[in-house]
Scaffold this active site. Structure first.
Site, mmCIF file in Angstrom:
data_model
loop_
_atom_site.group_PDB
_atom_site.id
_atom_site.type_symbol
_atom_site.label_atom_id
_atom_site.label_comp_id
_atom_site.label_asym_id
_atom_site.label_seq_id
_atom_site.Cartn_x
_atom_site.Cartn_y
_atom_site.Cartn_z
ATOM 1 C CG LEU A 123 -46.192 30.473 -22.739
ATOM 2 C CD1 LEU A 123 -44.746 30.013 -22.568
ATOM 3 C CD2 LEU A 123 -46.580 30.383 -24.225
ATOM 4 C CB THR A 124 -50.046 33.468 -20.018
ATOM 5 O OG1 THR A 124 -50.344 33.009 -21.331
ATOM 6 C CG2 THR A 124 -50.319 34.957 -19.905
ATOM 7 N N PRO A 126 -48.161 37.237 -15.480
ATOM 8 C CG PRO A 126 -48.549 37.590 -13.200
ATOM 9 C CD PRO A 126 -47.905 36.631 -14.159
ATOM 10 C CB SER A 130 -48.237 39.267 -26.856
ATOM 11 O OG SER A 130 -49.629 39.412 -26.836
ATOM 12 C CG PHE A 154 -55.044 35.035 -18.238
ATOM 13 C CD1 PHE A 154 -56.290 35.514 -17.902
ATOM 14 C CD2 PHE A 154 -54.081 35.949 -18.676
ATOM 15 C CE1 PHE A 154 -56.568 36.864 -17.991
ATOM 16 C CE2 PHE A 154 -54.359 37.300 -18.770
ATOM 17 C CZ PHE A 154 -55.603 37.760 -18.420
ATOM 18 N N GLY A 238 -50.527 23.012 -33.064
ATOM 19 C CA GLY A 238 -51.734 22.180 -33.071
ATOM 20 C C GLY A 238 -52.847 22.821 -32.263
ATOM 21 N N GLY A 239 -52.479 23.438 -31.131
ATOM 22 C CA GLY A 239 -53.491 24.087 -30.289
ATOM 23 C C GLY A 239 -54.257 25.144 -31.063
ATOM 24 C CD GLU A 361 -54.532 27.328 -27.532
ATOM 25 O OE1 GLU A 361 -53.885 26.798 -28.430
ATOM 26 O OE2 GLU A 361 -54.967 26.720 -26.538
ATOM 27 N NE ARG A 373 -41.153 38.399 -35.355
ATOM 28 C CZ ARG A 373 -41.353 38.123 -34.077
ATOM 29 N NH1 ARG A 373 -41.624 36.903 -33.689
ATOM 30 N NH2 ARG A 373 -41.241 39.072 -33.177
#
Ligand SMILES: Cc1cc2nc3c(=O)[nH]c(=O)nc-3n(C[C@H](O)[C@H](O)[C@H](O)COP(=O)(O)OP(=O)(O)OC[C@H]3O[C@@H](n4cnc5c(N)ncnc54)[C@H](O)[C@@H]3O)c2cc1C
Length: 380
Positions: A123-124, A126, A130, A154, A238-239, A361, A373
């Site tokens: 997902l992440t 450079p 977040s 990463f 879950g992670g 995560e 939120r």
């Protein structure tokens, strides 16, 4: 709610025995040598830990999130970094099982549950950590293929994994323009950066994943175009529980080591565990862990029951358990005095490993964002 069933106690003991015999004795050496213990992961998979909450028709164990939390805590008593990688593999495997069609599940999941194949979650980027919905890796449709260009940053297991579950941009800006593709190792145009030098988690590689004109069949897309962000976030619920459980296991091991050490070590003519100031610190450490554990189980039960507040509870549990775990491990190091700072005692490794659980995560600041939120939306 507060009592484990006989099956759950047996599952936890099985994982704990495995950690004691197959992980703990080697963890300090693996960390020092930066060894990724793939054979040990496969041995864990042979006991059903490669696809803990994956359905059984594709080789999964069909267990609950609460069962998974028990397993990851037990495994992490041996080595938090090893347990945490297994958690990422389980998350990515579950995403294919949950959001894949029958062909996709049959193609990829059986070899993931045995860990003949290993999975990474990408997902992440450079420029998008977040703020993951700002990701830029592009997948442009060309007939029956997507052509993927961009870079992930990463990525745990990268270079060693066989299957990459990758969030890409197939549409416009924001979360609705994101899709999820399964990309296999060896696909032309897929390459990896150097193994990052890190503070902890040295038992698993962390690398950039680079896509240069990678052609991925459209049939490798999970769900519909635009579903990717929702799929990525569902995996993380879950992670986050699993990472929180890994923090509890690491911290529990550090506390157990501290109790033994304080029984033996003397200062000012008495055992360390005879000083009341230190006894009170042990009491606080144990209490913090028990509170975190009990709450994590509650969040796991909410995710199992798919309650509307499950995402909020998972974020709360991740934030609380990873902070508590790190603080307890750091206290354990302090109570070992100078010996806590030496690698041979195994405590400094736990501190280094647990530190990153407060960052990945979703950082613990982002957990607060999710929680606040939800609170404000409820208030409105
Ligand atoms: C060892 C390791 C392994 C990892 N494995 C993976 C993996 O397998 N797959 C994957 O996809 N990613 C992985 N990650 C990436 C990880 O998830 C990101 O590092 C994390 O999400 C933070 O992103 P960032 O590093 O870009 O920090 P940034 O987003 O740049 O954040 C910097 C700081 O600002 C804070 N911040 C940012 N936005 C806000 C806000 N709105 N409000 C308040 N504070 C804010 C953050 O909390 C943080 O403290 C891994 C990271 C590490 C270190």
């Amino acid at each position: 709610m507060f009592t484990l069933t006989e099956d759950q106690i047996a599952i936890r003991e099985m994982a704990r025995d495995f950690a004691n015999a197959e992980i703990a004795p080697f963890a300090v050496e693996w960390d020092e040598k930066k060894h990724f213990p793939v054979d040990t992961l496969r041995a864990a998979a042979a006991l059903g830990m490669g696809g803990i909450y994956v359905q059984d028709d594709v080789g999964g164990s069909g267990l609950s999130r609460l069962d998974a939390a028990l397993i990851f805590e037990a495994l992490a008593t041996g080595c938090p970094g090893t347990a945490a990688f297994l958690s990422i593999h389980n998350m990515a495997t579950w995403m294919i099982d949950r959001f894949g069609d029958e062909d996709q599940r049959a193609t990829w999941v059986p070899r993931l549950t045995t860990m003949e194949h290993i999975a990474s979650y990408c997902l992440t980027e450079p420029g998008a950590g977040s703020d993951a919905a700002a990701l830029k890796t592009k997948a442009v449709r060309d007939g029956d293929y997507y052509v993927v260009d961009g870079q992930k940053q990463f990525i745990s297991g990268a270079g060693a994994s066989d299957i990459y579950v990758v969030m890409v941009r197939t549409g416009g800006e924001g979360p609705k323009g994101i899709s999820t593709l399964v990309i296999e190792a060896g696909t032309p145009g897929l390459s990896f950066g150097a193994n990052e030098k890190k503070m902890g988690w040295n038992v698993q590689p962390t690398r950039a994943v680079i896509f240069e004109g990678v052609r991925v069949p459209v049939q490798n897309r999970l769900g519909a175009e635009g579903d990717g962000f929702r799929i990525a976030m569902a995996g993380l619920d879950g992670g986050r529980l699993n990472i929180g459980a890994c923090s509890l296991g690491g911290a529990q091991a550090a506390l157990d080591k501290t109790l033994s050490y304080m029984r033996e070590r003397k200062a000012f003519g008495q055992r360390l565990d005879a000083f009341q100031a230190l006894q009170f610190r042990l009491a606080d450490m144990a209490t913090e862990l028990e509170v975190a554990r009990t709450f994590l189980w509650r969040a796991a039960a909410a995710l199992d029951a798919k309650t509307p507040d499950a995402t909020k509870l998972c974020a709360m549990a991740k934030r609380f358990a990873t902070d508590a775990g790190f603080n307890v491990a750091n206290e354990a190091l302090q109570l070992h005095g100078g010996y806590g700072y030496l690698a041979d005692y195994g405590v400094e490794k736990i501190v280094r490993d647990l530190r990153v659980h407060q960052i990945l995560e979703g950082t613990n600041e982002i957990m607060r964002l999710i929680i606040s939120r939800a609170l404000i939306a409820q208030g409105n």
